[in-house]
Design a protein around this motif. Sequence first.
Motif, PDB file in Angstrom:
ATOM      1  N   LEU A   3       0.825  -1.209   0.000  1.00  0.00           N
ATOM      2  CA  LEU A   3       0.000   0.000   0.000  1.00  0.00           C
ATOM      3  C   LEU A   3       0.862   1.263   0.000  1.00  0.00           C
ATOM      4  N   TYR A   4       1.944   1.255   0.759  1.00  0.00           N
ATOM      5  CA  TYR A   4       2.848   2.402   0.784  1.00  0.00           C
ATOM      6  C   TYR A   4       3.489   2.613  -0.588  1.00  0.00           C
ATOM      7  N   SER A  63       0.830   4.114  -2.885  1.00  0.00           N
ATOM      8  CA  SER A  63       0.181   5.352  -2.432  1.00  0.00           C
ATOM      9  C   SER A  63       0.957   6.580  -2.908  1.00  0.00           C
ATOM     10  N   VAL A  83       1.493   9.185  -1.111  1.00  0.00           N
ATOM     11  CA  VAL A  83       2.185   9.768   0.034  1.00  0.00           C
ATOM     12  C   VAL A  83       3.577   9.169   0.107  1.00  0.00           C
ATOM     13  N   ASP A  84       4.591  10.018   0.330  1.00  0.00           N
ATOM     14  CA  ASP A  84       5.977   9.569   0.326  1.00  0.00           C
ATOM     15  C   ASP A  84       6.722  10.167   1.509  1.00  0.00           C
ATOM     16  N   ASP A  90      10.232   3.678  -1.561  1.00  0.00           N
ATOM     17  CA  ASP A  90       9.175   2.700  -1.797  1.00  0.00           C
ATOM     18  C   ASP A  90       9.766   1.312  -2.031  1.00  0.00           C
TER      19      ASP A  90
END
Length: 96
Positions: free
Chosen positions: A53-54, A57, A59-60, A70
């Motif tokens: 999910l990270y 996504s 968002v970082d 990532d």
Amino acid sequence: MDGKVWLTLAAVVAAGLALYAAVLLVRVFKARRLLLDAGIPLRDKALFWVAVLYTISPVDLIPDPVYLDDIGVLLLALRSLHAAVARLPAPKNTPS
């Protein structure tokens, strides 16, 4: 160095990262089989899904154009999942 050298260097780095991302994608798909194993702790399975999910996504933690953080998070989750498999007791072969 002129612009042509920088462009060539950027193309080589981008190609290398694309190749590495393809290898990582294959490893992620192979990990699906491990996620179905009942012996692997839920914590390691959840860590893998949080990493996926990270990765997808927007968002970082570290804003960068090449997704280094990532890939690192996903690699750590894969390592954790494989370590959980290594900790499983070996199946006993009992004669029938």
